[in-house]
Design an enzyme around this catalytic site. Structure first.
Site, PDB file in Angstrom:
ATOM      1  N   CYS A 141      60.872  67.960  52.509  1.00  2.43           N
ATOM      2  CA  CYS A 141      59.517  68.011  51.937  1.00  2.43           C
ATOM      3  C   CYS A 141      58.911  69.412  51.955  1.00  2.43           C
ATOM      4  O   CYS A 141      58.004  69.704  51.181  1.00  2.43           O
ATOM      5  CB  CYS A 141      58.596  67.037  52.658  1.00  2.43           C
ATOM      6  N   HIS A 165      51.568  69.328  50.457  1.00  4.54           N
ATOM      7  CA  HIS A 165      52.578  68.292  50.274  1.00  4.54           C
ATOM      8  C   HIS A 165      51.875  66.943  50.331  1.00  4.54           C
ATOM      9  O   HIS A 165      51.000  66.720  51.172  1.00  4.54           O
ATOM     10  CB  HIS A 165      53.624  68.400  51.388  1.00  4.54           C
ATOM     11  N   ASN A 186      54.951  60.223  47.577  1.00  8.56           N
ATOM     12  CA  ASN A 186      55.585  61.387  48.210  1.00  8.56           C
ATOM     13  C   ASN A 186      56.849  61.738  47.430  1.00  8.56           C
ATOM     14  O   ASN A 186      57.820  60.987  47.459  1.00  8.56           O
ATOM     15  CB  ASN A 186      55.906  61.029  49.664  1.00  8.56           C
TER      16      ASN A 186
HETATM   17  O1  UT7 Z   1      57.095  63.675  53.717  1.00  9.15           O
HETATM   18  C1  UT7 Z   1      57.536  63.854  55.022  1.00  9.15           C
HETATM   19  C2  UT7 Z   1      56.463  63.613  55.943  1.00  9.15           C
HETATM   20  N1  UT7 Z   1      56.179  62.207  56.007  1.00  9.15           N
HETATM   21  C3  UT7 Z   1      55.017  61.841  56.387  1.00  9.15           C
HETATM   22  O2  UT7 Z   1      54.185  62.692  56.582  1.00  9.15           O
HETATM   23  C4  UT7 Z   1      54.759  60.382  56.622  1.00  9.15           C
HETATM   24  C5  UT7 Z   1      53.781  60.268  57.736  1.00  9.15           C
HETATM   25  N2  UT7 Z   1      53.482  58.918  58.135  1.00  9.15           N
HETATM   26  C6  UT7 Z   1      52.655  58.127  57.425  1.00  9.15           C
HETATM   27  O3  UT7 Z   1      52.225  58.472  56.341  1.00  9.15           O
HETATM   28  C7  UT7 Z   1      52.226  56.820  58.071  1.00  9.15           C
HETATM   29  O4  UT7 Z   1      52.604  56.821  59.425  1.00  9.15           O
HETATM   30  C8  UT7 Z   1      52.820  55.585  57.374  1.00  9.15           C
HETATM   31  C9  UT7 Z   1      52.140  55.389  56.034  1.00  9.15           C
HETATM   32  C10 UT7 Z   1      54.301  55.740  57.204  1.00  9.15           C
HETATM   33  C11 UT7 Z   1      52.529  54.339  58.218  1.00  9.15           C
HETATM   34  O5  UT7 Z   1      51.147  54.196  58.468  1.00  9.15           O
HETATM   35  P1  UT7 Z   1      50.637  53.870  59.950  1.00  9.15           P
HETATM   36  O6  UT7 Z   1      49.183  53.700  59.877  1.00  9.15           O
HETATM   37  O7  UT7 Z   1      51.180  54.954  60.848  1.00  9.15           O
HETATM   38  O8  UT7 Z   1      51.283  52.481  60.222  1.00  9.15           O
HETATM   39  P2  UT7 Z   1      52.349  52.064  61.330  1.00  9.15           P
HETATM   40  O9  UT7 Z   1      53.677  52.678  61.074  1.00  9.15           O
HETATM   41  O10 UT7 Z   1      51.735  52.300  62.654  1.00  9.15           O
HETATM   42  O11 UT7 Z   1      52.469  50.512  61.050  1.00  9.15           O
HETATM   43  C12 UT7 Z   1      51.341  49.646  61.217  1.00  9.15           C
HETATM   44  C13 UT7 Z   1      51.778  48.235  60.893  1.00  9.15           C
HETATM   45  C14 UT7 Z   1      53.066  47.815  61.577  1.00  9.15           C
HETATM   46  O12 UT7 Z   1      52.938  46.479  61.979  1.00  9.15           O
HETATM   47  P3  UT7 Z   1      52.604  46.128  63.531  1.00  9.15           P
HETATM   48  O13 UT7 Z   1      53.688  46.790  64.330  1.00  9.15           O
HETATM   49  O14 UT7 Z   1      51.245  46.765  63.780  1.00  9.15           O
HETATM   50  O15 UT7 Z   1      52.605  44.646  63.530  1.00  9.15           O
HETATM   51  C15 UT7 Z   1      54.106  47.895  60.474  1.00  9.15           C
HETATM   52  O16 UT7 Z   1      55.162  46.990  60.664  1.00  9.15           O
HETATM   53  O17 UT7 Z   1      52.023  48.105  59.482  1.00  9.15           O
HETATM   54  C16 UT7 Z   1      53.303  47.523  59.268  1.00  9.15           C
HETATM   55  N3  UT7 Z   1      53.846  48.034  58.013  1.00  9.15           N
HETATM   56  C17 UT7 Z   1      53.563  47.510  56.820  1.00  9.15           C
HETATM   57  N4  UT7 Z   1      52.809  46.466  56.467  1.00  9.15           N
HETATM   58  C18 UT7 Z   1      52.692  46.197  55.149  1.00  9.15           C
HETATM   59  C19 UT7 Z   1      54.653  49.108  57.845  1.00  9.15           C
HETATM   60  N5  UT7 Z   1      54.906  49.278  56.526  1.00  9.15           N
HETATM   61  C20 UT7 Z   1      54.240  48.302  55.882  1.00  9.15           C
HETATM   62  C21 UT7 Z   1      54.094  47.964  54.523  1.00  9.15           C
HETATM   63  N6  UT7 Z   1      53.329  46.903  54.213  1.00  9.15           N
HETATM   64  N7  UT7 Z   1      54.696  48.671  53.533  1.00  9.15           N
END
Ligand code: UT7
Length: 321
Positions: A113, A248, A278
């Protein structure tokens, strides 16, 4: 002094748009979750006849047309990608062949990225030291080909596309146009947080993207704030002088956090993550081109480009347009 002066930009997106609702039919997710957690509403996904190379070539053609520069004048192509058309030759050489400007240098840069920042820094160094006169710097990706379409935690986040910027070595004054300051970093200790589980030398397969999003998010906010500060100090410019941040595009919440840390309003940040998702190395030049074409970015303005991604790698570059 000799600087790398921005001459024109262009971009290309696949024909097909995939909405959040369409993804919710395939995996256990919802439009609401994706919008709230990321700001993404849709992404572009390449068809069989669309590759990193074809998208990069279309973006490069648009950038050259915008610059009013003939392809024959280009003596350097640096293309950032983690999704090349082939393991080799470099996709940059295929773009060169398609443009018909053979003979100069052309190679790919792999920094995921942050790839566009690494590519720009490389081209800028070569332009300033006289190794090249006119460079095409391209970020192009077909990340859809690396996605595990059963993994809702990653497949909703990414899209395909390409962006290109043309730079030429020119003698300018201190307050004139060009790339002013750049900082790059890497920390290879965090591989397991963001990687692809395949490769030519290990599995012999392309592999699929794996990410621990929450941890990547935390590192991104800290690393980006630090590198932005470093570039501002190096350029001796206060944050308030920045006209546009072109980041980014991984997550709207990261963009908001970065703007807050700099004390800048979110309306100084170019946001395309809602439409493009992304697109890895393509996201910075895609966002730049969007704001350049609609007239937000103007000649004479100070623009900060920044990115963070797999490796980890991260970097930022300050440019007077
Ligand atoms: O380009 C390279 C750099 N990449 C990035 O910068 C990505 C950085 N990370 C992010 O943008 C965020 O961390 C994400 C968008 C990937 C995730 O958001 P989050 O607020 O950190 O959510 P999380 O990973 O803590 O997940 C929260 C909940 C989980 O469920 P539990 O464990 O709380 O029951 C996940 O299983 O959301 C769940 N979850 C989803 N639910 C519905 C994860 N993906 C999904 C989904 N739909 N697509």
């Amino acid at each position: 002094m000799i600087r790398s002066v921005f001459k024109g930009a262009g971009s290309a997106l696949p024909r097909r748009i995939v909405s959040n609702a369409e993804l919710a039919e395939r995996v256990d997710t919802s439009d609401e979750w994706i919008r709230e957690r990321t700001g993404i509403t849709q992404r572009y996904v390449a068809g069989d006849d669309e590759t990193t190379g074809t998208l990069a070539t279309a973006a490069a053609r648009a950038a050259l047309a915008d610059a009013g520069i003939e392809a024959s004048a280009v003596d350097l192509i640096v293309l950032a990608t983690a999704t090349p058309d082939s393991t080799f030759p470099a996709t940059a050489t295929q773009v060169q062949a398609a443009l018909g400007c053979n003979g100069g240098a052309a190679f790919d840069v792999a920094a995921v990225c942050s790839g566009f920042l690494y590519a720009l820094a490389t081209a800028d160094s070569m332009l300033r030291t006289g190794m090249a006169k006119c460079a095409l710097v391209i970020g192009a990706e077909t990340f859809s080909r690396l996605l595990d379409w059963d993994d809702r935690a990653t497949c909703v986040l990414f899209g395909d596309g390409a962006g290109a910027m043309v730079f030429a070595a020119e003698e300018v004054s201190e307050d004139g146009p060009g790339v002013i300051a750049t900082k790059l970093h890497a920390d290879g200790a965090h591989r397991e947080l963001l990687y692809v589980d395949g490769g030519p030398s290990t599995t012999g397969t392309v592999g699929k993207l794996r990410m621990k999003g929450r941890e990547v998010f935390r590192h991104a906010v800290v690393n980006l704030a630090e590198v932005l500060e470093e570039v501002l100090v190096q350029a001796d410019v206060p944050a308030g002088a920045i006209d546009w941040i072109v980041p980014h595009q991984a997550n709207l919440r990261i963009l908001e956090a970065t703007a807050r840390k700099l004390g800048l309003p979110i309306d100084k940040v170019v946001v395309t993550v809602d439409r493009h998702a992304n697109t890895s190395a393509a996201s910075v030049p895609l966002a730049f081109d969007a704001a350049w074409r609609d007239g937000r970015i103007q000649r004479g303005q100070l623009v900060m480009l920044e990115a963070m991604g797999g490796g980890f790698t991260w970097g930022a570059s300050l440019l007077r347009v």
